[in-house]
Design an enzyme around this catalytic site. Sequence first.
Site, short mmCIF file in Angstrom:
data_model
loop_
_atom_site.label_atom_id
_atom_site.label_comp_id
_atom_site.label_asym_id
_atom_site.label_seq_id
_atom_site.Cartn_x
_atom_site.Cartn_y
_atom_site.Cartn_z
N ARG A 232 -2.97 26.24 11.12
CA ARG A 232 -2.73 24.80 11.16
C ARG A 232 -3.84 24.11 10.37
O ARG A 232 -5.00 24.49 10.46
CB ARG A 232 -2.78 24.29 12.61
N GLU A 261 0.51 16.95 6.66
CA GLU A 261 1.64 17.43 5.83
C GLU A 261 2.76 16.40 5.77
O GLU A 261 3.01 15.72 6.75
CB GLU A 261 2.15 18.75 6.43
N HIS A 279 3.50 24.89 3.41
CA HIS A 279 3.75 25.35 4.79
C HIS A 279 4.99 26.25 4.81
O HIS A 279 6.03 25.88 5.35
CB HIS A 279 3.93 24.15 5.75
C1 8YV Z 1 7.39 26.87 10.51
C2 8YV Z 1 5.28 27.02 12.02
O1 8YV Z 1 7.16 26.49 9.22
O2 8YV Z 1 5.80 28.75 13.51
C3 8YV Z 1 5.20 27.71 13.31
O3 8YV Z 1 4.49 27.20 14.20
O4 8YV Z 1 4.62 26.07 11.78
C4 8YV Z 1 6.18 27.57 10.96
O5 8YV Z 1 6.63 28.85 11.23
C5 8YV Z 1 7.97 25.77 11.25
O6 8YV Z 1 8.00 25.91 12.61
C6 8YV Z 1 9.37 25.47 10.75
O7 8YV Z 1 9.40 24.18 10.68
#
Ligand code: 8YV
Length: 313
Positions: A232, A261, A279
Amino acid sequence: MKPEILLLEAMMPELEAKLDAAYIVHRPDSAPDKAAFIAALGPAVRGIVTGGGIGVSNAIADALPKLEIIAINGVGTDAVDLSRAKAHGVRVTNTPDVLTDDVADLGMALMLAASRQIPAGDRFVRDGRWAARESLPLAHKVTGKKLGILGMGRIGRAIGKRAEGFGMQIAYTDIRAFDDLPYRHVANLPDLARDSDILIVAASGGAQSRGIVNREVMDALGTHGILVNVARGSVVDEPALVAALQAGTLGGAGLDVFADEPNVPRELLAMGHVVLQPHRASATVETRLAMGELVLANLAAHFAGESLATPVV
Ligand code: 8YV
């Protein structure tokens, strides 16, 4: 009557088709005024599907008094207020395990891309500079180097496994040492950084990790050090990162995640020794399908009164 749900982040068309078959799906993204659209739905909405990065704001949760479940299409839960959910009896699910390999793969890819300067080499060829017999500075070796991993959860461990294949000297920091791991535990993050050529951030986001990769850690990683973040943006002090890269007190970076983001600090866009991704660590067809199926399974279980596949709350 199909349950009504709010879809806050798009999914693959085949998954959205399955959602549409089982639920009345509301999509605020297509509304001119998102907040007004959500407020107008009010008590009709019983479930939310969202991404790990965007989560659910308390303003949205507050507008939905009959909310029963938040199904996160991701493993990170830091963008959902879990205490609030618990207090309001709202269930929360995520998608662990199915994305571990992809996130670890991208961590390795960013480490290799930043160390071997793959984007610079790509530009060099495309711009005709190779053909013009120009020279490109040498890059840095990865095999055998010292790798520090911040956060030894599922993803940190998967990165460790891959790094073993590169003959790397692996050490990690976490809130505790794990007896089942063959890697060296270092209690203190600046000490780990000082003894690493590359530091990969794989820790969960949230209050406990906010800004822990700070200036001291970057200084310890040093002028030849490379920082990779597939966790993150909040874990890294981003202004300090920009300053360290500008000053050359940090060697380079490979970044998939950012503090705000999709906004990336302008300064980073101009830096050749930084590799950027939008991301995208879990963004493969195979993994996004598996994540989506888990979201669907959790929703189906909830509305059938069965136990959830991957509950968080
Ligand atoms: C994804 C993420 O990009 O798993 C997570 O916490 O941040 C990522 O795998 C996201 O959840 C899809 O929007």
